[in-house]
Design a protein around this motif. Structure first.
Motif, mmCIF file in Angstrom:
data_model
loop_
_atom_site.group_PDB
_atom_site.id
_atom_site.type_symbol
_atom_site.label_atom_id
_atom_site.label_comp_id
_atom_site.label_asym_id
_atom_site.label_seq_id
_atom_site.Cartn_x
_atom_site.Cartn_y
_atom_site.Cartn_z
ATOM 1 N N VAL A 179 -74.452 -38.041 28.603
ATOM 2 C CA VAL A 179 -73.171 -37.466 30.185
ATOM 3 C C VAL A 179 -72.082 -37.339 29.657
ATOM 4 O O VAL A 179 -71.528 -37.483 28.220
ATOM 5 C CB VAL A 179 -73.010 -38.740 30.624
ATOM 6 N N ALA A 180 -71.737 -36.064 30.025
ATOM 7 C CA ALA A 180 -70.258 -35.686 30.150
ATOM 8 C C ALA A 180 -69.423 -35.408 30.510
ATOM 9 O O ALA A 180 -69.278 -36.364 31.509
ATOM 10 C CB ALA A 180 -70.365 -33.469 30.066
ATOM 11 N N VAL A 181 -68.340 -35.786 29.887
ATOM 12 C CA VAL A 181 -66.828 -36.890 30.084
ATOM 13 C C VAL A 181 -65.810 -35.546 30.851
ATOM 14 O O VAL A 181 -65.572 -34.538 30.740
ATOM 15 C CB VAL A 181 -66.185 -37.585 29.133
ATOM 16 N N GLU A 182 -65.351 -36.062 32.727
ATOM 17 C CA GLU A 182 -64.914 -34.278 32.895
ATOM 18 C C GLU A 182 -63.664 -35.401 32.555
ATOM 19 O O GLU A 182 -63.306 -36.019 32.189
ATOM 20 C CB GLU A 182 -65.410 -35.330 34.775
ATOM 21 N N GLU A 183 -62.560 -34.179 32.740
ATOM 22 C CA GLU A 183 -61.527 -33.666 32.995
ATOM 23 C C GLU A 183 -60.541 -34.673 34.093
ATOM 24 O O GLU A 183 -61.084 -34.461 34.889
ATOM 25 C CB GLU A 183 -61.124 -32.186 32.928
ATOM 26 N N LEU A 184 -59.429 -35.258 33.343
ATOM 27 C CA LEU A 184 -58.660 -35.730 34.507
ATOM 28 C C LEU A 184 -57.913 -34.261 35.159
ATOM 29 O O LEU A 184 -57.769 -33.652 34.860
ATOM 30 C CB LEU A 184 -57.984 -36.479 34.068
ATOM 31 N N VAL A 185 -58.378 -35.155 36.870
ATOM 32 C CA VAL A 185 -57.555 -34.250 37.620
ATOM 33 C C VAL A 185 -56.329 -35.208 38.469
ATOM 34 O O VAL A 185 -55.990 -35.827 38.947
ATOM 35 C CB VAL A 185 -58.425 -34.313 38.744
ATOM 36 N N LEU A 186 -55.559 -33.933 38.030
ATOM 37 C CA LEU A 186 -53.911 -33.352 38.422
ATOM 38 C C LEU A 186 -53.739 -33.301 40.700
ATOM 39 O O LEU A 186 -53.803 -32.273 40.731
ATOM 40 C CB LEU A 186 -53.095 -32.777 37.822
ATOM 41 N N GLY A 187 -53.315 -33.823 41.424
ATOM 42 C CA GLY A 187 -53.930 -33.629 42.827
ATOM 43 C C GLY A 187 -51.778 -33.458 43.229
ATOM 44 O O GLY A 187 -51.019 -33.134 42.130
ATOM 45 N N GLU A 188 -51.342 -34.175 44.540
ATOM 46 C CA GLU A 188 -50.016 -34.203 44.434
ATOM 47 C C GLU A 188 -49.196 -34.830 43.464
ATOM 48 O O GLU A 188 -49.303 -35.555 42.825
ATOM 49 C CB GLU A 188 -49.782 -34.395 46.105
ATOM 50 N N SER A 189 -47.465 -33.983 44.080
ATOM 51 C CA SER A 189 -46.797 -34.140 42.726
ATOM 52 C C SER A 189 -45.619 -34.470 43.351
ATOM 53 O O SER A 189 -45.298 -32.904 44.764
ATOM 54 C CB SER A 189 -46.671 -33.505 41.702
#
Length: 359
Positions: free
Chosen positions: A172-182
């Motif tokens: 299992v590969a760890v996915e990067e955090l996703v930046l959404g609305e700011s």
């Protein structure tokens, strides 16, 4: 007359005056008087054994036992005050040494230096004891906060060591955090800037412990005006984080940049063991010119959680974010529910509010 310093016991009487031959001086039984008379020719000389000694000229000061005891107690109390595990005993001994030192100062005919030294040592020892206590209290609060934040998240790591069945899947590969609305804005009343950023952890079985979410504010020329952020545990799923910029001064924020941890900083924590928190029953109201917000936080963690932060997002009728706020709960019981409340000063009273809990 005999040696005046030779101790002897004799009665009051007339005796030959050693300083004036031919006359006698009267001794009253304890001291020589000023009464004199011519010596009688028929009077026999007084026996040497009956001559009184002259008074002793002075006496030597004796040691101050109270002062020495006070100094010893103050020194022992000072030593215990410096030892984290025994500073309470030092706090008991130091006042005793201080009081005995004062008593020693008022003893007549006794040396003063032991009592004075005991007072100085007890005062310094008390100050040192306070410093040790404050340092221990600060360390205990910090340790308690860190332990409560990581206790449930680290449960999976502990289970890995005890049970090979929960080892991290190698494929299992760890996915990067996703930046959404700011978004960002400025409080009209105090001139401070604020921000709100959306962060999603797409990994079901990974969390980011003690993760730093850093937010930087820039003006139109690309000049960095201020940096803000928070340290938190990013659980699986979507969340929002809010904060303030206090040092923008006269600058004008044109855009913000958000920095989050890399995937390599994730910690394996199976979703079935980590726990979740949910916000329910949000109710808005008004009091005078500000909005009030209440709600409940529901936890399914297996342990109590302390100092859980709740970030709030206020949106107007068109869905635009018009203000942010933050509150916290002292304790969330394991598998329990806790009520919380907050208030807004600068948002329309008909705004809708959403809330997001964070460890």
């Amino acid at each position: 007359m005999s040696d005046p310093n030779e101790p002897s016991a004799y009665a009051a009487n007339w005796y030959p005056d050693a300083n004036a031959p031919g006359q006698e001086r009267y001794y009253d039984g304890s001291a020589w008087t000023d009464q004199v008379r011519p010596a009688a020719s028929t009077q026999a000389p007084a026996p040497a054994a009956t001559v009184a000694p002259e008074p002793e000229k002075g006496s030597k000061k004796t040691q101050s036992i109270v002062g020495i005891v006070a100094l010893a107690i103050s020194v022992v109390g000072f030593i215990f005050a410096c030892i984290p595990g025994a500073f309470i005993l030092g706090w008991v001994l130091l006042p005793v040494g201080f009081i005995l030192g004062i008593v020693a100062l008022f003893q007549k005919g006794k040396p003063k230096w032991p009592g004075l030294t005991a007072i100085i040592v007890s005062v310094i020892g008390t100050i040192v004891g306070m410093v040790v206590f404050i340092a221990l209290a600060a360390g205990a609060v910090d340790d308690a906060f860190q332990d409560s934040v990581t206790e449930d998240v680290s449960a999976a790591d502990t289970a890995e060591e005890e049970d090979p069945a929960v080892e991290e899947p190698a494929a299992v590969a760890v996915e990067e955090l996703v930046l959404g609305e700011s978004t960002f804005g400025v409080n009209a009343e105090d001139g401070w800037g604020w921000y709100a950023v959306q962060v999603t952890n797409p990994n079901e079985d990974y969390v980011f412990s003690f993760a730093e979410i850093s937010v930087e504010a820039y003006d139109a020329a690309g000049v960095l005006l201020d940096t803000s952020g928070t340290y938190t545990t990013i659980l699986s799923g979507e969340s929002w984080y809010v904060g303030d910029f206090y040092d923008i001064g006269t600058g004008v924020i044109d855009y913000i940049e958000v920095r989050v941890p890399m995937a390599t900083e994730a910690t394996y924590s199976p979703a079935s063991e980590t726990g979740t928190m949910t916000i329910t029953d949000i109710v808005t109201g008004s009091e005078y010119d500000w909005m009030t917000v209440t709600g409940k936080l529901v936890s399914d963690f297996s342990n109590d959680q302390d100092f859980v932060t709740i970030d709030l997002i206020a949106r107007d009728s068109t869905g635009n974010i018009v203000g942010v706020n933050s509150t916290y709960t002292d304790r969330v019981p394991a598998g329990g529910t806790v009520a919380w409340e907050s208030s807004y000063w600068t948002v329309p009273l008909d705004s809708s509010v959403t809330a997001y809990p964070h460890l």
